[in-house]
Design a protein around this motif. Structure first.
Motif, PDB file in Angstrom:
ATOM      1  N   SER A 123       0.722  -1.249  -0.081  1.00 23.82           N
ATOM      2  CA  SER A 123      -0.035   0.035  -0.053  1.00 23.82           C
ATOM      3  C   SER A 123       0.910   1.215   0.208  1.00 23.82           C
ATOM      4  N   PRO A 124       1.913   1.468   0.746  1.00 27.29           N
ATOM      5  CA  PRO A 124       2.448   2.736   0.863  1.00 27.29           C
ATOM      6  C   PRO A 124       3.275   3.003  -0.518  1.00 27.29           C
ATOM      7  N   PHE A 125       3.575   2.237  -1.362  1.00 25.88           N
ATOM      8  CA  PHE A 125       4.056   2.307  -2.721  1.00 25.88           C
ATOM      9  C   PHE A 125       3.229   2.144  -3.912  1.00 25.88           C
ATOM     10  N   VAL A 126       1.933   2.220  -3.563  1.00 27.30           N
ATOM     11  CA  VAL A 126       1.015   2.129  -4.679  1.00 27.30           C
ATOM     12  C   VAL A 126       0.246   3.212  -4.817  1.00 27.30           C
ATOM     13  N   THR A 127       0.252   3.723  -6.045  1.00 25.41           N
ATOM     14  CA  THR A 127      -0.418   5.318  -6.433  1.00 25.41           C
ATOM     15  C   THR A 127      -1.716   5.012  -6.796  1.00 25.41           C
ATOM     16  N   GLU A 128      -2.201   4.092  -7.500  1.00 23.45           N
ATOM     17  CA  GLU A 128      -3.353   3.696  -8.168  1.00 23.45           C
ATOM     18  C   GLU A 128      -4.305   2.768  -7.450  1.00 23.45           C
ATOM     19  N   THR A 129      -4.095   1.466  -7.866  1.00 21.14           N
ATOM     20  CA  THR A 129      -4.943   0.492  -7.329  1.00 21.14           C
ATOM     21  C   THR A 129      -4.293  -0.902  -7.215  1.00 21.14           C
ATOM     22  N   ILE A 130      -4.967  -1.548  -6.106  1.00 24.03           N
ATOM     23  CA  ILE A 130      -4.717  -2.924  -5.735  1.00 24.03           C
ATOM     24  C   ILE A 130      -5.878  -3.854  -6.239  1.00 24.03           C
ATOM     25  N   TRP A 131      -5.694  -4.771  -7.127  1.00 27.11           N
ATOM     26  CA  TRP A 131      -6.542  -5.505  -7.727  1.00 27.11           C
ATOM     27  C   TRP A 131      -6.798  -6.778  -7.109  1.00 27.11           C
ATOM     28  N   ILE A 132      -7.843  -7.329  -6.613  1.00 25.47           N
ATOM     29  CA  ILE A 132      -7.857  -8.609  -5.873  1.00 25.47           C
ATOM     30  C   ILE A 132      -8.840  -9.476  -6.650  1.00 25.47           C
ATOM     31  N   GLY A 133      -8.270 -10.634  -6.908  1.00 23.51           N
ATOM     32  CA  GLY A 133      -8.978 -11.701  -7.658  1.00 23.51           C
ATOM     33  C   GLY A 133      -8.881 -13.206  -7.321  1.00 23.51           C
ATOM     34  N   LYS A 134      -9.899 -14.018  -7.469  1.00 21.05           N
ATOM     35  CA  LYS A 134      -9.720 -15.604  -7.192  1.00 21.05           C
ATOM     36  C   LYS A 134      -8.961 -16.298  -8.113  1.00 21.05           C
ATOM     37  N   ALA A 135      -8.533 -17.382  -7.940  1.00 18.39           N
ATOM     38  CA  ALA A 135      -7.571 -18.309  -8.618  1.00 18.39           C
ATOM     39  C   ALA A 135      -8.702 -19.038  -9.399  1.00 18.39           C
ATOM     40  N   ASN A 136      -9.186 -18.473 -10.610  1.00 19.10           N
ATOM     41  CA  ASN A 136     -10.264 -18.837 -11.314  1.00 19.10           C
ATOM     42  C   ASN A 136     -10.015 -20.158 -12.088  1.00 19.10           C
ATOM     43  N   ARG A 137      -8.834 -20.009 -13.145  1.00 20.04           N
ATOM     44  CA  ARG A 137      -8.930 -21.082 -13.952  1.00 20.04           C
ATOM     45  C   ARG A 137      -7.634 -22.117 -13.292  1.00 20.04           C
ATOM     46  N   LEU A 138      -7.689 -22.228 -12.053  1.00 21.85           N
ATOM     47  CA  LEU A 138      -6.793 -23.140 -11.317  1.00 21.85           C
ATOM     48  C   LEU A 138      -6.541 -24.579 -11.947  1.00 21.85           C
ATOM     49  N   ARG A 139      -7.806 -25.394 -11.761  1.00 23.77           N
ATOM     50  CA  ARG A 139      -7.823 -26.605 -12.032  1.00 23.77           C
ATOM     51  C   ARG A 139      -7.692 -26.972 -13.441  1.00 23.77           C
ATOM     52  N   SER A 140      -8.055 -26.294 -14.405  1.00 26.95           N
ATOM     53  CA  SER A 140      -8.152 -26.286 -15.772  1.00 26.95           C
ATOM     54  C   SER A 140      -6.609 -26.115 -16.138  1.00 26.95           C
ATOM     55  N   GLN A 141      -6.019 -24.943 -15.580  1.00 24.29           N
ATOM     56  CA  GLN A 141      -4.605 -24.486 -15.676  1.00 24.29           C
ATOM     57  C   GLN A 141      -3.671 -25.621 -15.314  1.00 24.29           C
ATOM     58  N   LEU A 142      -3.939 -26.526 -14.215  1.00 22.41           N
ATOM     59  CA  LEU A 142      -3.047 -27.645 -13.698  1.00 22.41           C
ATOM     60  C   LEU A 142      -3.055 -28.463 -14.750  1.00 22.41           C
ATOM     61  N   LYS A 143      -4.394 -29.074 -15.176  1.00 13.75           N
ATOM     62  CA  LYS A 143      -4.621 -30.266 -16.001  1.00 13.75           C
ATOM     63  C   LYS A 143      -3.737 -29.840 -17.437  1.00 13.75           C
ATOM     64  N   LEU A 144      -3.814 -28.529 -17.866  1.00 14.32           N
ATOM     65  CA  LEU A 144      -3.152 -28.065 -18.892  1.00 14.32           C
ATOM     66  C   LEU A 144      -1.758 -28.297 -18.754  1.00 14.32           C
ATOM     67  N   ASN A 145      -0.897 -27.795 -17.842  1.00 12.81           N
ATOM     68  CA  ASN A 145       0.341 -28.080 -17.419  1.00 12.81           C
ATOM     69  C   ASN A 145       0.709 -29.336 -17.061  1.00 12.81           C
ATOM     70  N   GLY A 146      -0.286 -30.207 -16.919  1.00 15.60           N
ATOM     71  CA  GLY A 146       0.146 -31.598 -16.598  1.00 15.60           C
ATOM     72  C   GLY A 146       0.396 -31.865 -15.034  1.00 15.60           C
ATOM     73  N   HIS A 147      -0.053 -31.047 -14.046  1.00 13.40           N
ATOM     74  CA  HIS A 147       0.158 -30.890 -12.715  1.00 13.40           C
ATOM     75  C   HIS A 147      -1.073 -31.948 -12.009  1.00 13.40           C
ATOM     76  N   THR A 148      -1.089 -32.979 -12.257  1.00 10.56           N
ATOM     77  CA  THR A 148      -2.189 -33.719 -11.552  1.00 10.56           C
ATOM     78  C   THR A 148      -1.819 -34.610 -10.306  1.00 10.56           C
ATOM     79  N   ASP A 149      -0.623 -34.416  -9.842  1.00  9.60           N
ATOM     80  CA  ASP A 149      -0.029 -35.074  -8.760  1.00  9.60           C
ATOM     81  C   ASP A 149      -0.602 -34.737  -7.346  1.00  9.60           C
ATOM     82  N   PHE A 150      -0.574 -35.631  -6.538  1.00  8.51           N
ATOM     83  CA  PHE A 150      -1.371 -35.394  -5.183  1.00  8.51           C
ATOM     84  C   PHE A 150      -1.060 -34.065  -4.591  1.00  8.51           C
ATOM     85  N   GLU A 151       0.271 -33.715  -4.485  1.00  5.98           N
ATOM     86  CA  GLU A 151       0.456 -32.355  -3.772  1.00  5.98           C
ATOM     87  C   GLU A 151      -0.100 -31.002  -4.568  1.00  5.98           C
TER      88      GLU A 151
END
Length: 199
Positions: A123-151
């Motif tokens: 905050s002390p170094f932001v002149t404009e905005t801080i955008w907050i959003g969810k990790a929307n495409r997380l599951r599909s992103q992981l599948k895409l990258n082949g990360h389907t391991d347990f961890e």
């Protein structure tokens, strides 16, 4: 030529040391043509320093938006391998701010249950905005990258759990009076279910 509004830069890849020379050439062209440019990056300090050094005359046309989804470098490393750690991202933000550039931060996606630590730190170094959003495409992103391991699957489930509507609602109430905060559509959708409609 001159575009209407603001041009987002870069695509398709981030400004990394190996892409820095082309990025500087491209940025200079856009700025010289009179465009306003939003530079979105998981910032490498040497790259941000070079941009600040070389494009200072166009300072008024540049807005930096640095992606910082967590203050925990191990979390950043897990979800964003090969990207800079937290300390480097924060140092890049401070540098751009001290050099008189317009700055903003993107916490999209939030990568853990501690986005407020990011908000407090930046905050002390932001002149404009801080955008907050969810990790929307997380599951599909992981599948895409082949990360389907347990961890990874376990961590993804945990992250999605943290981003439940109830938690998002509580986060909204804690941060809604902070004038820097902006909410991405993923958050607005969750809030709308609770009859909080943000314009």
């Amino acid at each position: 030529g001159k575009k209407i509004g603001t041009i987002m830069f870069p695509s398709p890849h981030d400004i990394t040391p190996q892409h820095l020379p082309e990025a500087l050439v491209m940025l200079r062209k856009l700025l010289l043509a009179g465009n306003d440019v939003l530079i979105v990056s998981k910032p490498h300090l040497e790259c941000i320093r070079a941009i600040c050094d070389e494009l200072g005359e166009y300072r008024d046309q540049i807005l930096f938006r640095f992606t910082i989804g967590s203050v925990d470098s191990s979390v950043l490393r897990f979800w964003e391998p090969n990207a800079p750690d937290y300390a480097e991202r924060l140092a890049s933000l401070k540098l751009a701010y001290k050099r008189g550039y317009s700055t903003s931060v993107s916490c999209e996606p939030m990568l853990d249950n501690n986005v407020e630590a990011v908000v407090d730190a930046v905050s002390p170094f932001v002149t404009e905005t801080i955008w907050i959003g969810k990790a929307n495409r997380l599951r599909s992103q992981l599948k895409l990258n082949g990360h389907t391991d347990f961890e990874t699957t376990k961590k993804a489930d945990e992250l999605l759990g943290w981003q439940s509507d109830d938690n998002i609602l509580a986060l909204y109430h804690r941060l809604k009076d902070n004038p820097l905060i902006r909410w991405k559509d993923s958050i607005k959708k969750a809030l709308a279910k609770h009859h909080i409609n943000l314009t």
